[in-house]
Design an enzyme around this catalytic site. Sequence first.
Site, PDB file in Angstrom:
ATOM      1  N   LYS A 188       0.702  -1.102   0.222  1.00  0.00           N
ATOM      2  CA  LYS A 188       0.159  -0.099  -0.240  1.00  0.00           C
ATOM      3  C   LYS A 188       0.954   1.380  -0.217  1.00  0.00           C
ATOM      4  O   LYS A 188       1.789   1.214   0.525  1.00  0.00           O
ATOM      5  CB  LYS A 188      -0.873  -0.173   1.100  1.00  0.00           C
ATOM      6  N   GLU A 210     -18.832  -4.923  10.742  1.00  0.00           N
ATOM      7  CA  GLU A 210     -19.834  -3.559  11.315  1.00  0.00           C
ATOM      8  C   GLU A 210     -20.741  -4.224  12.164  1.00  0.00           C
ATOM      9  O   GLU A 210     -21.552  -3.918  13.351  1.00  0.00           O
ATOM     10  CB  GLU A 210     -20.671  -2.555  10.923  1.00  0.00           C
ATOM     11  N   ARG A 214     -25.242  -0.964   8.089  1.00  0.00           N
ATOM     12  CA  ARG A 214     -24.509  -2.869   7.911  1.00  0.00           C
ATOM     13  C   ARG A 214     -25.141  -3.193   9.381  1.00  0.00           C
ATOM     14  O   ARG A 214     -25.448  -5.087   8.592  1.00  0.00           O
ATOM     15  CB  ARG A 214     -23.115  -3.250   7.249  1.00  0.00           C
TER      16      ARG A 214
HETATM   17  C1  LIG Z   1     -19.237  -1.785   4.706  1.00  0.00           C
HETATM   18  C2  LIG Z   1     -17.482  -0.771   5.590  1.00  0.00           C
HETATM   19  N1  LIG Z   1     -17.250  -0.128   6.567  1.00  0.00           N
HETATM   20  C3  LIG Z   1     -16.130   0.567   6.412  1.00  0.00           C
HETATM   21  C4  LIG Z   1     -15.671   1.285   5.369  1.00  0.00           C
HETATM   22  C5  LIG Z   1     -14.423   2.422   5.095  1.00  0.00           C
HETATM   23  N2  LIG Z   1     -12.621   1.348   4.683  1.00  0.00           N
HETATM   24  C6  LIG Z   1     -12.746   2.327   3.206  1.00  0.00           C
HETATM   25  S1  LIG Z   1     -11.374   1.416   2.594  1.00  0.00           S
HETATM   26  C7  LIG Z   1     -10.908   0.660   3.827  1.00  0.00           C
HETATM   27  C8  LIG Z   1      -9.799  -0.287   4.629  1.00  0.00           C
HETATM   28  C9  LIG Z   1      -9.878  -1.387   3.452  1.00  0.00           C
HETATM   29  O1  LIG Z   1      -8.766  -1.661   3.366  1.00  0.00           O
HETATM   30  P1  LIG Z   1      -8.737  -3.625   2.143  1.00  0.00           P
HETATM   31  O2  LIG Z   1      -9.895  -3.871   1.778  1.00  0.00           O
HETATM   32  O3  LIG Z   1      -7.333  -4.276   2.170  1.00  0.00           O
HETATM   33  O4  LIG Z   1      -8.218  -2.506   0.661  1.00  0.00           O
HETATM   34  P2  LIG Z   1      -6.936  -1.179   0.556  1.00  0.00           P
HETATM   35  O5  LIG Z   1      -6.944   0.150   1.561  1.00  0.00           O
HETATM   36  O6  LIG Z   1      -5.350  -2.282   1.706  1.00  0.00           O
HETATM   37  O7  LIG Z   1      -6.346  -1.091  -1.024  1.00  0.00           O
HETATM   38  C10 LIG Z   1     -12.169   1.271   4.866  1.00  0.00           C
HETATM   39  C11 LIG Z   1     -12.383  -0.420   6.101  1.00  0.00           C
HETATM   40  C12 LIG Z   1     -16.134   1.074   4.026  1.00  0.00           C
HETATM   41  N3  LIG Z   1     -15.873   1.935   3.038  1.00  0.00           N
HETATM   42  N4  LIG Z   1     -17.022   0.372   3.722  1.00  0.00           N
END
Ligand SMILES: Cc1ncc(C[n+]2csc(CCOP(=O)(O)OP(=O)(O)O)c2C)c(N)n1
Length: 638
Positions: A286, A372, A400
């Site tokens: 990342k 969630e 959610r």
């Molecule tokens: C249901 C939900 N909860 C929380 C979020 C907030 N959120 C956006 S990106 C993220 C982290 C995602 O991690 P990953 O899937 O590993 O993607 P990366 O950012 O590492 O590429 C979160 C928690 C969301 N978009 N949707």
Amino acid sequence: MTHSTPLLDTIADPAALRRLPRAQLQRLADELRECVLTNVARTGGHLSSNLGTVELTIALHTVFNTPEDRLVWDVGHQTYPHKILTGRRERMPTLRQLGGMSGFPRRDESEYDTFGTAHSSTSISAALGMALAARQKGEDRKVVAIIGDGAMTAGMAFEALNNAGVERDARLLVILNDNDMSISPPVGALNRYLAQLMSGGFYAAAKSVGKTVLGPVPPLFELAKRLEQQAKGMVVPATLFEKFGFNYIGPIDGHDLDALIPTLENIRGLMQDKAGPQFLHVVTRKGQGYKLAEADPVAYHGPGKFDPAVGLVPPAKPAKQTFTQVFGQWLCDMAAQDKRLVGITPAMREGSGLVEFQKRFPERYYDVGIAEQHAVTFAAGLACEGLKPVVAIYSTFLQRGYDQLIHDVAIQKLPVVFALDRAGIVGADGATHAGNYDIAYLRCIPSVSLACPADERECRQLLSTAFEQDHPVAVRYPRGAGVGVAPLAELSGLPFGKGEVRRSGQRIAILAFGTLLYPALEAAERLNATVVNMRWAKPLDLDLLRQVAASHEALVTLEEGAIMGGAGSAVAEALADAGLVLPLLQLGLPDRFIEHGDPARLLALEGLDAAGIERSIRRRFGALVGAAAELRAVSGQN
Ligand SMILES: Cc1ncc(C[n+]2csc(CCOP(=O)(O)OP(=O)(O)O)c2C)c(N)n1
Ligand SMILES: CC(=O)[C@@H](O)[C@H](O)COP(=O)(O)O
Ligand SMILES: [Mg+2]
């Protein structure tokens, strides 16, 4: 300084990309990464996740016949390279701005955006739907879901894996983009499991094999397994994903085009032959390619504008305190006073303001991952045993856990506090992240109360009031800063369910719920209207309501939430129940989605700034206003 991107300039769409000699793809990746960095530094947006998907995006659009073959990006915050390669490079300067390009995939934005995402963990479900639709229609289509290791922690992802694993002839590929990061460092057993997969020598073997894999050979992982077996004479255990019925391949280097492309070509062949659902585990970094983001992918997850040559710098003068910071301070202060308090976040430690709380109270801090539904019922379990859980959750993400809120918390009347950040219009994230519905979706649940603080001071006070209750209470507050009413140091609350008259005027009374109190006060000066700070959407302060209704000729309700089912509806019902008949104007958010843009501008466009509120009231109750203004003139209130 704009860096020249001669190769990227020639790529108008994926078809052009597929005509590019393979040997030029790495140079293209370098240019694409530079384009992402330069643009996001100018506009703000999601950065480190986008830097990590440059090679993967190039490989996917090279190997698969997009848009005929479908790509479904989970969360979708990592799709800027995808958008640039699919003809939207010119729109990058409009990213997440009013009328501009969305920060997430949108079906109405491009045929290459096959599914609208933003809330995480939906990609496998949607991709399976598309794959089985193609099967039913007899179409030769391959569908790829790309999901991050963070998004993989949500139950919905496993619901989809469970369903997909038995669909042997689905032309479905799930790619796990494993960068060992959520927004914060990832949590939970899945993260540990993925680390094992990396450490078991497979990754090293696969990396070495990846360098030599060319042409039609068995899936890369088979070779890696054989290397492993030869090396250790051991039987390689099936992976979790194979147990779900997928053909697991990987882990491979997600930045190595020489590994990605041959592997994806192999997998494409397996999909063509309907060899069962495929699962490719890629490892990426990342923030890849920008040292500051590599070193701090959390800070560069969603930065504002910055100079790439310098990186993120703290603001010259301290920014105004945000509601999130008020919450974070309250959480620590209340935790110090009450040992029963536990703080829970579903993977939003920074966004919800729990960084300090985790440092000071690590044994009472829970990041449950992007989960969630689990967060809410986990809180219920804690409350059953006499603890006082505080669930810090964005209004939109509580959606959610709605069934869990009703079924596990409200019916059992458990004392859980829901700190609803990002309530109302959120701005750059747009419709998917809007916190517009919590008044409507909470008000109808028996035993749940909902407080709407007007400013930072009330936010702290109402959080304390909520914490004192023996039933579920939510406290909603918007993204960013308030008007600047500094919180008091003490932890005392405000009277439960009670509002207050903030301005006495004539004939018209404005009932404000939350932070719109302040534009209401501004408008009321010109209307000579009464302004009531209602503070609670549930329970309503019925005594105050009756008192105001009896002394005015028209009422206006004001909320930064959906009008339908909102606080205004509650007032209308209460007036009807009390047999009080008088004109009522309900101001709030309309029955349509509010797109991305600057939040203040969006509020003004919805008529929820002072001028808009005044305009709406004059339009509906002009006669009363005229009289009110005359009365003021007569009584010398000018
Ligand atoms: C249901 C939900 N909860 C929380 C979020 C907030 N959120 C956006 S990106 C993220 C982290 C995602 O991690 P990953 O899937 O590993 O993607 P990366 O950012 O590492 O590429 C979160 C928690 C969301 N978009 N949707
Ligand atoms: C993609 C995602 O869902 C999060 O990164 C979200 O954009 C964070 O929102 P805030 O910027 O309001 O914390
Ligand atoms: Mg990740």
